[in-house]
Motif scaffolding. Structure first.
Motif, mmCIF file in Angstrom:
data_model
loop_
_atom_site.group_PDB
_atom_site.id
_atom_site.type_symbol
_atom_site.label_atom_id
_atom_site.label_comp_id
_atom_site.label_asym_id
_atom_site.label_seq_id
_atom_site.Cartn_x
_atom_site.Cartn_y
_atom_site.Cartn_z
ATOM 1 N N LYS A 2 94.596 25.407 82.716
ATOM 2 C CA LYS A 2 94.024 26.097 83.699
ATOM 3 C C LYS A 2 92.464 25.924 84.256
ATOM 4 N N ARG A 3 91.674 25.559 83.205
ATOM 5 C CA ARG A 3 90.317 25.358 83.542
ATOM 6 C C ARG A 3 89.341 24.771 82.554
ATOM 7 N N LEU A 4 88.280 24.206 82.681
ATOM 8 C CA LEU A 4 87.459 23.660 81.655
ATOM 9 C C LEU A 4 86.467 25.100 81.337
ATOM 10 N N ALA A 5 86.672 25.687 80.252
ATOM 11 C CA ALA A 5 85.960 26.806 79.776
ATOM 12 C C ALA A 5 84.462 26.669 79.595
ATOM 13 N N LEU A 6 84.245 25.892 78.751
ATOM 14 C CA LEU A 6 82.694 25.707 78.225
ATOM 15 C C LEU A 6 82.176 24.342 78.245
ATOM 16 N N VAL A 7 81.057 24.221 78.366
ATOM 17 C CA VAL A 7 80.391 22.773 78.267
ATOM 18 C C VAL A 7 79.107 22.967 77.117
ATOM 19 N N THR A 8 79.066 22.289 76.201
ATOM 20 C CA THR A 8 77.990 22.462 75.076
ATOM 21 C C THR A 8 76.820 21.752 75.774
ATOM 22 N N LEU A 9 75.935 22.578 75.640
ATOM 23 C CA LEU A 9 74.099 22.150 76.020
ATOM 24 C C LEU A 9 73.470 22.288 75.039
ATOM 25 N N VAL A 10 72.963 21.009 74.243
ATOM 26 C CA VAL A 10 72.139 21.051 72.966
ATOM 27 C C VAL A 10 70.893 21.468 73.212
ATOM 28 N N VAL A 11 70.151 22.487 72.841
ATOM 29 C CA VAL A 11 69.029 23.130 72.907
ATOM 30 C C VAL A 11 68.073 22.989 71.651
ATOM 31 N N ASP A 12 66.611 23.341 71.928
ATOM 32 C CA ASP A 12 65.977 23.343 70.817
ATOM 33 C C ASP A 12 65.930 24.644 70.013
ATOM 34 N N ASP A 13 65.866 25.617 70.969
ATOM 35 C CA ASP A 13 65.876 27.157 70.471
ATOM 36 C C ASP A 13 66.677 28.020 71.325
ATOM 37 N N TYR A 14 67.389 28.813 70.765
ATOM 38 C CA TYR A 14 68.303 29.881 71.442
ATOM 39 C C TYR A 14 67.791 30.847 72.441
ATOM 40 N N ASP A 15 66.681 31.426 71.997
ATOM 41 C CA ASP A 15 66.023 32.388 72.648
ATOM 42 C C ASP A 15 65.641 31.931 73.959
ATOM 43 N N ARG A 68 68.712 14.180 71.344
ATOM 44 C CA ARG A 68 69.712 14.304 72.810
ATOM 45 C C ARG A 68 69.045 15.501 73.598
ATOM 46 N N VAL A 69 68.423 16.110 72.950
ATOM 47 C CA VAL A 69 67.965 17.616 73.731
ATOM 48 C C VAL A 69 66.982 16.939 75.317
ATOM 49 N N GLY A 70 67.600 17.552 76.263
ATOM 50 C CA GLY A 70 66.867 16.995 77.476
ATOM 51 C C GLY A 70 67.451 15.881 78.063
ATOM 52 N N ALA A 113 69.227 19.933 96.240
ATOM 53 C CA ALA A 113 68.072 19.447 95.648
ATOM 54 C C ALA A 113 68.400 19.403 94.164
ATOM 55 N N VAL A 114 67.481 18.373 93.463
ATOM 56 C CA VAL A 114 67.860 18.124 92.120
ATOM 57 C C VAL A 114 66.383 19.048 91.374
ATOM 58 N N PHE A 115 66.753 19.585 90.324
ATOM 59 C CA PHE A 115 66.122 20.266 89.466
ATOM 60 C C PHE A 115 66.289 19.973 88.236
ATOM 61 N N GLN A 116 65.336 20.218 87.118
ATOM 62 C CA GLN A 116 65.494 20.057 85.721
ATOM 63 C C GLN A 116 65.347 21.628 85.197
ATOM 64 N N ASP A 117 66.066 21.750 84.219
ATOM 65 C CA ASP A 117 66.213 22.840 83.127
ATOM 66 C C ASP A 117 64.793 22.605 82.223
ATOM 67 N N LEU A 118 64.703 23.480 81.274
ATOM 68 C CA LEU A 118 63.434 23.626 80.586
ATOM 69 C C LEU A 118 63.301 22.350 79.340
ATOM 70 N N TYR A 119 64.486 21.645 79.327
ATOM 71 C CA TYR A 119 64.327 20.546 78.345
ATOM 72 C C TYR A 119 64.422 19.182 79.202
ATOM 73 N N GLY A 120 64.524 19.328 80.575
ATOM 74 C CA GLY A 120 64.598 17.974 81.271
ATOM 75 C C GLY A 120 65.881 17.521 81.731
ATOM 76 N N ASN A 121 66.962 18.168 81.486
ATOM 77 C CA ASN A 121 68.120 17.929 81.977
ATOM 78 C C ASN A 121 68.412 18.009 83.302
ATOM 79 N N ARG A 122 68.806 17.042 84.000
ATOM 80 C CA ARG A 122 68.772 17.083 85.539
ATOM 81 C C ARG A 122 70.092 17.890 86.190
ATOM 82 N N TRP A 123 69.973 18.862 86.985
ATOM 83 C CA TRP A 123 70.858 19.566 87.852
ATOM 84 C C TRP A 123 70.756 19.440 89.306
#
Length: 131
Positions: A2-15, A68-70, A113-123
């Motif tokens: 039916k759909r792609l439910a989740l995509v994993t994003l590796v992060v440094d810190d959960y909070d 790989r983070v960011g 417009a392209v932005f980056q998340d707190l780790y530098g991944n581009r969106w």
């Protein structure tokens, strides 16, 4: 299927990741459950009324994952956040401290417009044409 439910994003810190995605991007925290190995199952997804794929925020384990983070997509835009209010969301995100790498532009497929998340991944923040 039916759909792609989740995509994993590796992060440094959960909070810090939860704060960024919920406060700066306006996502909602769907689940935050401890796991037996000391990790957590943390899922965020776009705000109320949205449907689509959620992000599983996974804390990096070991040097290989930490490296790989960011940069999970080799410097390419790897995530596409659709909106029906580009100007409003863009302004809100700027006010929340989100770093945009370019000025908004109008393309045949929509406003983007392209932005980056707190780790530098581009969106891409994207309002598809016709929305």
């Amino acid at each position: 299927m039916k759909r792609l439910a989740l995509v994993t994003l590796v992060v440094d810190d959960y909070d810090e990741a939860v704060r960024f995605y919920t406060e700066a991007l306006g996502f909602r925290l769907v689940e935050d459950a401890p796991r037996g190995d000391g990790s957590r199952w943390v899922v965020v997804e776009p705000g109320v009324g949205a449907s689509g794929t959620g992000l599983l925020l996974a804390r990096a384990k070991g040097e290989e994952q930490s490296a790989r983070v960011g940069d999970q997509t080799g410097g390419r835009v790897g995530f596409f956040l659709h909106t029906d209010d580009f100007a409003g969301d863009h302004a809100r995100m700027l006010a929340a401290g989100v770093t945009f790498l370019e000025e908004p532009r109008h393309e045949p497929y929509g406003t983007v417009a392209v932005f980056q998340d707190l780790y530098g991944n581009r969106w891409d923040l994207l309002q598809p044409a016709g929305d």
